[in-house]
Design a protein around this motif. Structure first.
Motif, PDB file in Angstrom:
ATOM      1  N   TRP A 386      -0.042   9.690  35.078  1.00 22.37           N
ATOM      2  CA  TRP A 386       0.166   8.162  35.445  1.00 22.37           C
ATOM      3  C   TRP A 386       0.598   7.809  34.534  1.00 22.37           C
ATOM      4  O   TRP A 386       1.273   6.381  34.565  1.00 22.37           O
ATOM      5  CB  TRP A 386      -1.570   7.949  35.379  1.00 22.37           C
ATOM      6  N   GLY A 387       0.819   7.876  33.509  1.00 27.08           N
ATOM      7  CA  GLY A 387       1.250   6.401  32.312  1.00 27.08           C
ATOM      8  C   GLY A 387       0.809   7.072  30.400  1.00 27.08           C
ATOM      9  O   GLY A 387       0.383   8.633  30.561  1.00 27.08           O
ATOM     10  N   GLU A 388       1.277   6.519  30.078  1.00 24.12           N
ATOM     11  CA  GLU A 388       1.535   7.248  28.414  1.00 24.12           C
ATOM     12  C   GLU A 388       0.186   6.565  27.779  1.00 24.12           C
ATOM     13  O   GLU A 388       0.043   7.337  26.936  1.00 24.12           O
ATOM     14  CB  GLU A 388       2.839   6.763  27.612  1.00 24.12           C
ATOM     15  N   ARG A 389      -0.427   5.559  28.498  1.00 19.60           N
ATOM     16  CA  ARG A 389      -1.352   4.957  27.096  1.00 19.60           C
ATOM     17  C   ARG A 389      -2.828   5.031  27.872  1.00 19.60           C
ATOM     18  O   ARG A 389      -3.430   5.367  29.003  1.00 19.60           O
ATOM     19  CB  ARG A 389      -1.480   3.406  27.500  1.00 19.60           C
ATOM     20  N   VAL A 390      -3.700   6.289  26.912  1.00 25.18           N
ATOM     21  CA  VAL A 390      -4.532   6.603  27.503  1.00 25.18           C
ATOM     22  C   VAL A 390      -5.868   5.952  27.164  1.00 25.18           C
ATOM     23  O   VAL A 390      -6.088   6.752  25.416  1.00 25.18           O
ATOM     24  CB  VAL A 390      -4.929   8.400  27.858  1.00 25.18           C
ATOM     25  N   ARG A 391      -7.108   6.622  27.135  1.00 23.39           N
ATOM     26  CA  ARG A 391      -8.103   6.169  26.467  1.00 23.39           C
ATOM     27  C   ARG A 391      -9.423   6.943  26.137  1.00 23.39           C
ATOM     28  O   ARG A 391      -9.946   6.593  27.767  1.00 23.39           O
ATOM     29  CB  ARG A 391      -8.391   4.609  25.949  1.00 23.39           C
ATOM     30  N   VAL A 392      -9.588   7.777  25.981  1.00 23.71           N
ATOM     31  CA  VAL A 392     -11.494   8.559  25.911  1.00 23.71           C
ATOM     32  C   VAL A 392     -12.371   7.993  25.042  1.00 23.71           C
ATOM     33  O   VAL A 392     -11.843   8.486  23.548  1.00 23.71           O
ATOM     34  CB  VAL A 392     -10.962   9.908  25.424  1.00 23.71           C
ATOM     35  N   THR A 411       1.319   6.120  22.993  1.00 24.49           N
ATOM     36  CA  THR A 411       2.467   6.846  23.862  1.00 24.49           C
ATOM     37  C   THR A 411       2.627   7.927  23.969  1.00 24.49           C
ATOM     38  O   THR A 411       3.581   8.408  23.783  1.00 24.49           O
ATOM     39  CB  THR A 411       3.419   5.794  22.575  1.00 24.49           C
ATOM     40  N   GLY A 412       1.535   8.575  24.679  1.00 28.64           N
ATOM     41  CA  GLY A 412       1.512   9.368  25.510  1.00 28.64           C
ATOM     42  C   GLY A 412       1.397  10.546  23.965  1.00 28.64           C
ATOM     43  O   GLY A 412       0.740  10.439  23.363  1.00 28.64           O
ATOM     44  N   LEU A 413       1.807  11.736  24.763  1.00 28.02           N
ATOM     45  CA  LEU A 413       1.661  12.807  23.518  1.00 28.02           C
ATOM     46  C   LEU A 413       2.843  12.574  22.767  1.00 28.02           C
ATOM     47  O   LEU A 413       3.122  13.753  21.937  1.00 28.02           O
ATOM     48  CB  LEU A 413       1.985  14.434  24.230  1.00 28.02           C
ATOM     49  N   SER A 414       3.868  11.984  22.798  1.00 30.52           N
ATOM     50  CA  SER A 414       5.059  12.371  21.402  1.00 30.52           C
ATOM     51  C   SER A 414       4.203  11.657  20.041  1.00 30.52           C
ATOM     52  O   SER A 414       5.177  12.599  19.387  1.00 30.52           O
ATOM     53  CB  SER A 414       6.392  11.389  21.886  1.00 30.52           C
ATOM     54  N   ALA A 415       3.313  10.882  20.268  1.00 29.43           N
ATOM     55  CA  ALA A 415       2.221  10.635  19.398  1.00 29.43           C
ATOM     56  C   ALA A 415       1.297  11.165  18.787  1.00 29.43           C
ATOM     57  O   ALA A 415       0.766  11.662  19.726  1.00 29.43           O
ATOM     58  CB  ALA A 415       2.875   9.064  18.755  1.00 29.43           C
TER      59      ALA A 415
END
Length: 812
Positions: A386-392, A411-415
């Motif tokens: 869906w996108g790179e910005r995710v908050r749990v 920034t997704g899984l790159s950082a």
């Protein structure tokens, strides 16, 4: 790590909250399904023995905390302690136990638990102190480094007949000599080199030495950070390189080369295997995975807290802020600890429900029959489709409100994600988890979450989407529309819905242009929705009805579009994982792959056959006449009884099974052709063909019931269901071709006709198949099937010959 650590022996062990979990895990591995409470209570002796070993391993550190203050009673009533001195035991017993327990804690916990040295008891000199942190550090390092031959004598290994992984540990430890210190490194050497047949033991030795090295390095850092004297040994020689370790612990006639499989670009692998490469171009998949995880969490909390089966909820909400459109899934489940947030959640392919943490954090959960829908440990990563910005945002149900934690990907899984305590406005009032994902695509635009995936420019509502993904939810499922909270699916309601309401829920997946045709076609079928239960325990396996294809007239064309209905297959929690074509309703099942695009129903055998036969009775008088042939094909494919429905065409009209038996008594040879074959022949003849009396037109197709119900998937894989459980496992003298034909036609209408013919002739079915000539890719059987314009017409067909007459004609 022995039963003796428990004063009451096995009686104490079986009272441990994890006892039932250990039994459950062992039984599930054997029977390949979650065991019932009765099976857990009556587990066989070998399962109990394995559970004892596993529980002792899991609980030995926690039990060590109790040993210093526990007493054992002899048969004559005398009490014994490990520490006989009452004063020492009273003052230091609990601390000794805590330090013993600490060798299994993460090292960063030592600082919090043993922050300061403690003073002396009244009977000791005033200047005496105890530094629990220093003692704990010494304990964990000495425990880790205790791997020489004193720990595993060869003679004892021979007596115990050590096998498996343990054998590798004993093999290398029996060779190691006492370590010495060179500069600031611990140096291990051995008494003799490792031959090729003990290579596994050498690699186990390397892994163990790396573990000791890791323990020494972390301990050294902790001691330095807290201003305490550091240990002389700060690392282990050779731990960084197999070739360097070989100089100290040699091998013989083989070279240890680091050839272990490595993944250097973890984010890339996760993005590929946890996204479109696995799930295809399906924007709804992440929502399905989030709903599944949320429902699992609520179901687990119900069990842990003894809540009723309707307690808890899951909510889905769409919104917008300065970062764009977002979707949010929130549950009132068990929540996640810091260990889960930084462990299984981020460990691709590792499911929390299958990790050791689940027993540690939720003792007794597995023993009470909890079966999660999530099994593969990859669903969370689909959110990055869906996108790179995710908050749990999450907190454990038993924690305080200010213990809410936030794990954030910007920034997704790159950082690396950031883990922080939640601000007051983000804290969860109750336990649970809230996951918000910012969408890179507008949900209503092409490619968006709510946009149709076919050529029609249609969109569906959030309610329709969530209902279609979770039609049999075991938890109340809510959606927010314009800030209004609405019930989408009530927990377990599919078991009680009337047929029309259940079919209406299934209609959520149909296009708007099909709504009227759907209602017109299936309003009668809804009356025939029936519960499907297993015969032994009355378990509800589904609620469904057989259903004809949906025929949609096409504008400016002289034919219609035919759409096969599909019943939803749902796993634990009620999440949809594929469908069964030819049915409408809901069936319980299990996903057949990690992508969950298809599942296999639990329903099979006699329960399936009885339900199908009853469906034939109910539908035979209500289905459109043009669809009766498809009803017969569905019933045959599912193993049911077709009753008196016609199954073939003859020169004199439609024929039932009894009609075919009567026809067979008049002929020793019958020719079978398909409807398509007859139509092709008449096109070539440019006229109708008057069929001979020994010719039957039958359906030769093998119905495929389990196909992925998402038409945009390119990998449509046929799944053989239901299994032909009555098919012979051994063919005896039968050839491979005969066995194949018998298997294939055990679910075709043509095979049904052959069975009726064999019965009329009094011949064995195997004999009839062995004597038959099938028109297939290998051979072509050309026979006169009728006349056209007064001229005999030859065409391809399947020849069924009476094997008894053949034998008689060949008998000298």
């Amino acid at each position: 790590m022995s039963v003796a650590a428990y004063p009451k022996g096995l009686e104490s062990i079986k009272l441990d909250p994890n006892w039932g979990d250990c039994i459950s895990v062992q039984l599930k591995e054997r029977i390949k399904r979650p065991p019932s409470p009765e099976e857990i209570a009556c587990a066989p002796k070998d399962i109990e023995d394995a559970a004892v070993r596993e529980l002792l391993r899991l609980r030995h550190a926690a039990q060590a905390e109790r040993l210093a203050t526990t007493h054992w009673t002899s048969s004559n009533g005398q009490s014994f302690h490990l520490i006989n001195d009452d004063e020492i035991r009273t003052v230091y017993g609990r601390l000794i136990g805590r330090i013993a327990h600490s060798h299994w804690w993460p090292i960063d916990r030592l600082r919090a638990e043993f922050a300061r040295p403690i003073g002396a008891p009244t009977w000791a000199p005033r200047d005496w102190t105890v530094d629990p942190l220093k003692v704990a550090c010494v304990l964990r390092c000495s425990d880790a480094a205790h791997v020489d031959d004193r720990r595993s004598p060869r003679f004892l290994a021979a007596l115990r007949q050590i096998k498996g992984i343990a054998e590798n540990h004993w093999a290398f430890q029996s060779r190691l000599l006492r370590p010495n210190i060179d500069s600031d490194r611990l140096v291990f050497t051995c008494s003799s080199p490792f031959p090729p047949n003990e290579a596994d033991a050498w690699w186990t030795c390397l892994d163990t030495i790396r573990m000791i090295d890791d323990e020494l390095r972390h301990t050294d850092a902790l001691l330095a950070d807290t201003g305490r004297p550091r240990l002389q040994a700060k690392a282990v020689a050779g731990a960084d390189d197999p070739s360097r370790l070989r100089q100290l612990i040699p091998t013989e006639d083989w070279d240890p080369v680091e050839t272990r499989v490595r993944i250097t670009d973890v984010p890339s692998i996760v993005e590929r295997l946890g996204g479109r490469e696995l799930y295809g171009n399906a924007p709804a998949v992440p929502l399905r995975e989030l709903l599944q995880n949320a429902i699992d969490a609520v179901r687990a909390r119900r069990i842990i807290e003894n809540r009723d089966k309707a307690w808890g909820s899951v909510s889905v909400r769409l919104g917008q802020d300065e970062h764009g459109n977002w979707i949010e899934v929130e549950d009132s489940g068990i929540g996640m600890s810091k260990a889960v947030l930084t462990g299984p959640l981020l460990d691709f392919g590792v499911s929390y429900w299958r990790s050791a943490l689940v027993q540690e954090e939720n003792p007794g959960l597995l023993a009470r029959g909890f079966e999660p829908a999530g099994k593969f440990g990859i669903g969370f990563f689909s959110t990055f489709m869906w996108g790179e910005r995710v908050r749990v945002t999450t907190r454990r149900a038993e924690d305080a409100r200010n213990d809410t934690r936030v794990l954030e990907f910007r920034t997704g899984l790159s950082a690396r994600p950031t883990l922080r305590n939640a601000a007051r406005e983000d804290q969860l009032i109750d336990g649970g988890t809230r996951i918000r994902v910012w969408l890179k695509d507008d949900p209503h635009e092409p490619g968006g979450l709510l946009h149709s995936m076919d050529e029609q420019d249609e969109s569906i509502s959030l309610r329709q989407l969530t209902t279609s993904l979770c039609p049999a939810s075991e938890v109340d499922l809510f959606i927010y529309q314009d800030d209004r909270r609405e019930m989408a699916v009530e927990a377990h309601d599919w078991k009680e819905l009337d047929g029309l309401a259940l079919l209406s829920r299934m209609r959520a997946r149909t296009h708007k242009r099909h709504s009227k045709a759907y209602s017109d076609t299936y309003s009668t079928s809804s009356l025939h929705v029936a519960n499907i239960t297993s015969g032994d325990k009355g378990q509800l396996l589904g609620r469904a009805c057989l259903a004809p294809a949906l025929n949609i007239p096409l504008k400016r064309r002289d034919y219609s579009e035919s759409i096969q209905p599909a019943a939803a297959i749902v796993g634990p929690g009620g999440i949809r994982s594929g469908g069964v074509h030819g049915l409408i309703g809901i069936l319980r099942g299990e996903p057949s792959s990690a992508s969950r695009h298809q599942a296999i129903p639990i329903l099979k055998g006699e329960a399936l056959r009885a339900w199908v036969s009853r469906q034939v009775e109910l539908n035979s008088s209500t289905w459109p006449k043009d669809d009766i042939a498809s009803l017969v094909q569905l019933a045959r494919g599912l193993g049911g009884d077709v009753g008196m429905l016609p199954i073939a065409l003859h020169a004199s009209g439609e024929k039932t099974l009894s009609d075919i038996s009567n026809l067979a008594t008049r002929h020793d040879e019958l020719f079978l052709i398909s409807e398509g074959g007859l139509s092709s022949a008449e096109r070539r003849a440019e006229s109708k063909i008057a069929l001979n009396d020994n010719v039957l037109v039958v359906s030769m197709g093998h119905p495929g019931f389990l196909w992925p119900d998402r038409p945009w998937l390119s990998h449509r894989i046929f799944v053989n269901w239901p299994p032909a459980d009555d098919f012979p496992s051994r063919g005896g003298e039968m050839s491979r071709d005969v066995l194949h034909n018998m298997w294939f036609h055990s679910r075709t209408v043509m095979g049904l006709a052959i069975e009726a013919i064999a019965q009329a002739w009094g011949a064995g079915l195997e004999e009839v198949y062995a004597a038959a000539d099938f028109d297939d890719d290998k051979t072509s059987v050309i026979k006169v099937i009728g006349t056209t314009k007064g001229v005999p017409w030859e065409d391809d067909c399947t020849l069924i010959s009476n094997p008894i007459k053949k034998h008689q004609s060949n008998d000298p």
